[in-house]
Design a protein around this motif. Structure first.
Motif, mmCIF file in Angstrom:
data_model
loop_
_atom_site.group_PDB
_atom_site.id
_atom_site.type_symbol
_atom_site.label_atom_id
_atom_site.label_comp_id
_atom_site.label_asym_id
_atom_site.label_seq_id
_atom_site.Cartn_x
_atom_site.Cartn_y
_atom_site.Cartn_z
ATOM 1 N N PRO A 75 0.802 -1.227 0.000
ATOM 2 C CA PRO A 75 0.000 0.000 0.000
ATOM 3 C C PRO A 75 0.833 1.275 0.000
ATOM 4 C CG PRO A 75 -0.912 -1.568 1.536
ATOM 5 C CD PRO A 75 0.394 -2.148 1.058
ATOM 6 N N TRP A 76 2.075 1.202 0.435
ATOM 7 C CA TRP A 76 2.882 2.414 0.556
ATOM 8 C C TRP A 76 4.034 2.490 -0.440
ATOM 9 C CZ3 TRP A 76 1.750 -1.000 4.405
ATOM 10 C CH2 TRP A 76 2.680 -2.015 4.615
ATOM 11 N N GLY A 77 4.137 1.537 -1.366
ATOM 12 C CA GLY A 77 5.218 1.622 -2.333
ATOM 13 C C GLY A 77 5.215 0.499 -3.345
ATOM 14 N N THR A 78 6.081 0.648 -4.319
ATOM 15 C CA THR A 78 6.234 -0.335 -5.386
ATOM 16 C C THR A 78 7.720 -0.536 -5.645
ATOM 17 O OG1 THR A 78 4.181 0.399 -6.419
ATOM 18 C CG2 THR A 78 5.693 -0.831 -7.801
ATOM 19 N N SER A 79 8.119 -1.777 -5.859
ATOM 20 C CA SER A 79 9.500 -2.051 -6.249
ATOM 21 C C SER A 79 9.485 -3.035 -7.412
ATOM 22 C CB SER A 79 10.305 -2.611 -5.072
ATOM 23 O OG SER A 79 9.797 -3.862 -4.677
ATOM 24 N N THR A 80 10.529 -2.979 -8.200
ATOM 25 C CA THR A 80 10.624 -3.808 -9.393
ATOM 26 C C THR A 80 11.841 -4.715 -9.280
ATOM 27 O OG1 THR A 80 9.640 -2.038 -10.685
ATOM 28 C CG2 THR A 80 10.774 -3.743 -11.902
ATOM 29 N N VAL A 81 11.659 -5.967 -9.672
ATOM 30 C CA VAL A 81 12.738 -6.949 -9.696
ATOM 31 C C VAL A 81 12.893 -7.395 -11.151
ATOM 32 C CG1 VAL A 81 13.500 -9.216 -8.892
ATOM 33 C CG2 VAL A 81 12.190 -7.731 -7.359
ATOM 34 N N ALA A 82 14.098 -7.273 -11.678
ATOM 35 C CA ALA A 82 14.354 -7.683 -13.059
ATOM 36 C C ALA A 82 14.352 -9.215 -13.152
ATOM 37 C CB ALA A 82 15.695 -7.133 -13.521
ATOM 38 N N TRP A 83 13.912 -9.726 -14.286
ATOM 39 C CA TRP A 83 13.866 -11.176 -14.472
ATOM 40 C C TRP A 83 15.252 -11.804 -14.421
ATOM 41 C CZ3 TRP A 83 10.034 -14.361 -13.892
ATOM 42 C CH2 TRP A 83 8.726 -13.926 -14.077
ATOM 43 N N ASP A 84 16.303 -11.065 -14.770
ATOM 44 C CA ASP A 84 17.648 -11.649 -14.751
ATOM 45 C C ASP A 84 18.158 -11.908 -13.334
ATOM 46 O OD1 ASP A 84 18.062 -9.008 -14.065
ATOM 47 O OD2 ASP A 84 19.587 -8.634 -15.602
ATOM 48 N N ARG A 85 17.467 -11.392 -12.312
ATOM 49 C CA ARG A 85 17.832 -11.685 -10.918
ATOM 50 C C ARG A 85 17.238 -12.992 -10.429
ATOM 51 N NH1 ARG A 85 16.278 -7.179 -7.113
ATOM 52 N NH2 ARG A 85 16.875 -8.807 -5.668
ATOM 53 N N VAL A 86 16.332 -13.599 -11.195
ATOM 54 C CA VAL A 86 15.704 -14.854 -10.792
ATOM 55 C C VAL A 86 16.628 -16.005 -11.164
ATOM 56 C CG1 VAL A 86 13.708 -16.358 -11.073
ATOM 57 C CG2 VAL A 86 13.415 -13.879 -11.107
ATOM 58 N N VAL A 87 17.050 -16.766 -10.144
ATOM 59 C CA VAL A 87 17.942 -17.900 -10.347
ATOM 60 C C VAL A 87 17.142 -19.163 -10.643
ATOM 61 C CG1 VAL A 87 19.697 -19.339 -9.252
ATOM 62 C CG2 VAL A 87 19.640 -16.891 -8.792
ATOM 63 N N ALA A 88 16.111 -19.403 -9.838
ATOM 64 C CA ALA A 88 15.303 -20.611 -9.978
ATOM 65 C C ALA A 88 13.974 -20.396 -9.265
ATOM 66 C CB ALA A 88 16.033 -21.809 -9.376
ATOM 67 N N ALA A 89 13.089 -21.359 -9.449
ATOM 68 C CA ALA A 89 11.810 -21.361 -8.736
ATOM 69 C C ALA A 89 11.676 -22.720 -8.070
ATOM 70 C CB ALA A 89 10.657 -21.124 -9.704
ATOM 71 N N ARG A 90 10.919 -22.741 -6.957
ATOM 72 C CA ARG A 90 10.715 -24.021 -6.274
ATOM 73 C C ARG A 90 9.310 -24.084 -5.702
ATOM 74 N NH1 ARG A 90 11.747 -22.000 -1.283
ATOM 75 N NH2 ARG A 90 13.346 -20.432 -1.310
ATOM 76 N N PHE A 91 8.774 -25.288 -5.771
ATOM 77 C CA PHE A 91 7.454 -25.574 -5.240
ATOM 78 C C PHE A 91 7.688 -26.581 -4.130
ATOM 79 C CE2 PHE A 91 2.998 -25.433 -7.300
ATOM 80 C CZ PHE A 91 2.419 -25.186 -6.076
ATOM 81 N N ALA A 92 7.601 -26.143 -2.885
ATOM 82 C CA ALA A 92 7.961 -26.997 -1.752
ATOM 83 C C ALA A 92 7.025 -26.751 -0.579
ATOM 84 C CB ALA A 92 9.402 -26.724 -1.342
#
Length: 174
Positions: A75-92
């Motif tokens: 509610p008080w801000g927005t930040s952006t993360v570039a896709w190149d910072r994503v190393v992997a994803a996990r479903f655990a």
């Protein structure tokens, strides 16, 4: 664009406290202006205002996966993360026994950070309602987005089996 995100418990408690405070303020203001006979009127309008506030706060809080980047909103801000910072994803499994779909991020000085996209109860039956259907759609949309970005996804075998058996979501392919 895919909408996801999990609101942390502390923020939920803060939102709830803000809602209770708003009910008290509106009720006290109504009683102050119209007298003690308007307690229930004050409560009614206070609850209505609190519900509106909570819808606003929870509606603004989340994560959006877009083609350009990952956008985290509060509610008080927005930040952006570039896709190149994503190393992997996990479903655990998380510490509460829920299934969590999270992204592992790298950050200059910080070796790894986690961005939780979904936290759902374990699936034990086919889609039974709107909540299950929405979560199934989110899992499918997120998997499609990650596949397009060629981000490796690790998934526990029991989660993969349950998703395939009950929700008819095929396990990730390499």
């Amino acid at each position: 664009m895919v909408r996801a995100g999990v609101v942390p418990g502390r923020r939920i408690a803060g939102y709830a406290a803000a809602g209770v405070f708003l009910v008290a303020v509106v009720c006290a203001g109504t009683i102050g202006v119209f007298g003690l006979n308007r307690v229930f009127t004050g409560l009614f309008f206070g609850v209505a205002a609190a519900v509106g506030l909570l819808i606003l706060l929870f509606g603004r809080d989340g994560v959006e996966l877009t083609e350009a980047a990952i956008v985290r909103r509060t509610p008080w801000g927005t930040s952006t993360v570039a896709w190149d910072r994503v190393v992997a994803a996990r479903f655990a499994l998380d510490e509460h026994g829920r299934w969590t779909l999270a992204l592992d991020l790298t950050d200059g000085d910080e070796p790894h950070r986690e961005l939780v996209l979904l936290s759902i109860p374990p699936v034990h039956r086919p889609v039974a309602g709107a909540y299950d259907q929405r979560k199934r759609e989110q899992v499918t949309e997120i998997r499609t987005m990650l596949r397009q970005r060629r981000i490796p996804v690790t998934i526990l075998p029991e989660i993969a089996e349950a998703l395939q058996e009950h929700w008819k979501i095929a396990p990730p392919t390499r």
